[in-house]
Design an enzyme around this catalytic site. Sequence first.
Site, PDB file in Angstrom:
ATOM      1  N   ASP A 187       0.840  -1.200   0.000  1.00  0.00           N
ATOM      2  CA  ASP A 187       0.000   0.000   0.000  1.00  0.00           C
ATOM      3  C   ASP A 187       0.874   1.250   0.000  1.00  0.00           C
ATOM      4  O   ASP A 187       1.955   1.250   0.581  1.00  0.00           O
ATOM      5  CB  ASP A 187      -0.937   0.026   1.210  1.00  0.00           C
ATOM      6  N   THR A 197      -4.459   1.095 -11.554  1.00  0.00           N
ATOM      7  CA  THR A 197      -3.708  -0.010 -10.948  1.00  0.00           C
ATOM      8  C   THR A 197      -4.347  -1.358 -11.285  1.00  0.00           C
ATOM      9  O   THR A 197      -3.652  -2.346 -11.492  1.00  0.00           O
ATOM     10  CB  THR A 197      -3.612   0.177  -9.417  1.00  0.00           C
ATOM     11  N   CYS A 251     -10.912 -11.799 -18.705  1.00  0.00           N
ATOM     12  CA  CYS A 251     -10.043 -10.962 -17.876  1.00  0.00           C
ATOM     13  C   CYS A 251     -10.707  -9.594 -17.697  1.00  0.00           C
ATOM     14  O   CYS A 251     -11.788  -9.350 -18.234  1.00  0.00           O
ATOM     15  CB  CYS A 251      -8.647 -10.852 -18.500  1.00  0.00           C
ATOM     16  N   ASN A 305      -8.494   2.090  -7.594  1.00  0.00           N
ATOM     17  CA  ASN A 305      -8.512   2.786  -8.887  1.00  0.00           C
ATOM     18  C   ASN A 305      -8.246   1.829 -10.042  1.00  0.00           C
ATOM     19  O   ASN A 305      -7.611   0.786  -9.882  1.00  0.00           O
ATOM     20  CB  ASN A 305      -7.487   3.922  -8.875  1.00  0.00           C
ATOM     21  N   CYS A 311     -14.421   6.423  -3.896  1.00  0.00           N
ATOM     22  CA  CYS A 311     -14.818   6.345  -2.489  1.00  0.00           C
ATOM     23  C   CYS A 311     -14.609   7.679  -1.781  1.00  0.00           C
ATOM     24  O   CYS A 311     -15.245   7.964  -0.781  1.00  0.00           O
ATOM     25  CB  CYS A 311     -14.031   5.257  -1.777  1.00  0.00           C
TER      26      CYS A 311
HETATM   27 ZN   LIG Z   1      -9.322 -10.526 -21.813  1.00  0.00          ZN
END
Ligand SMILES: [Zn+2]
Length: 325
Positions: free
Chosen positions: A42, A116, A153, A113, A171
């Site tokens: 983090d 990332t 994915c 987010n 948030c």
């Molecule tokens: Zn994919």
Amino acid sequence: MGEEGQRRLLGSSAVVVGCGAIGASTAQLLVRAGTGRLRVIDRDFVEPSNLQRQALFDEHDAREALPKAAAAERKLRLLNAEIRTEGVVADLTPRNAEELLGGFDLILDGTDNFETRFLLNDYAVEAGRPWIYAAAVGSYGVTLAIRPGETACLACLMETADAGPALEETCDTVGVLGPAVSLVSSLQAAEALKFLSGRIEALHGRLISCDVWSGRIQSIGVARNTDCRACARREFSYLEGQAQPHITRCGRDSVQIHERRRTLDLGALEGSLRAAGMAVKQNGFLLKFSVPPYEMTVFGDGRAILKGSTDPAVARSLYARYIGA
Ligand SMILES: [Zn+2]
């Protein structure tokens, strides 16, 4: 899970990226369950406003403004001393992704987010490693376990040809309800436990979306996109750094976040920041708001200047929190 499953769990490893609301709850569940090795990454520190939803932290951590990764490591060790728990204070970037994520059996999304998350997706698809997407905002949450080559994915799910840059709820602008976080992290941790204990056949592979306010819960089958940028064409633009906002120093205590691929609705952004109780100035060309000790100026093309720091990690974090990745 059985005895064999528990043994496998003890020999397994997972890395949680982002230790805010979802990351902290999921890490706690995995450590209590007996996941052999857990790393938590983090880049932020604990603030009083986190405590309503971030289960691993307390008022002392907020008063001391401890890095979340360090505070989490300490708490997790108190919960189960047999687990190898490690907190890493770092900003995940294309450059350090392999160093921070390499060698773990499973990657868990605890980020706040999409910049990332797409980096995680690129890394996981490229490396053929499973990861579990999870997000919550307001009273709503969503999660999907991703096994590259087997399931859809994140790019299959979210990148469409006309995906225009939309203003994202975050948030920090609309808030998030603690119970929405607990529900989503429980669903994420359950899939993680199946995976880490070797019960692959038990993974349901579905996108679960839930709203604790309306009571609406959906389980949706997601098909792979045969033309997916990431898992079909294997173009890893986030991992190669092309999609990351470019950040340069400008002036003595400012950095500029260059964003070329988006158009911001400054009026809508003004509305959401005001609703979050912030003082905002907007004139149609630029919008200014402050998060003491910082001040941010945002332009219609998505570019922003952060005053008060020359640290790219601070700039990236504040941008993701208040404007959206
Ligand atoms: Zn994919």
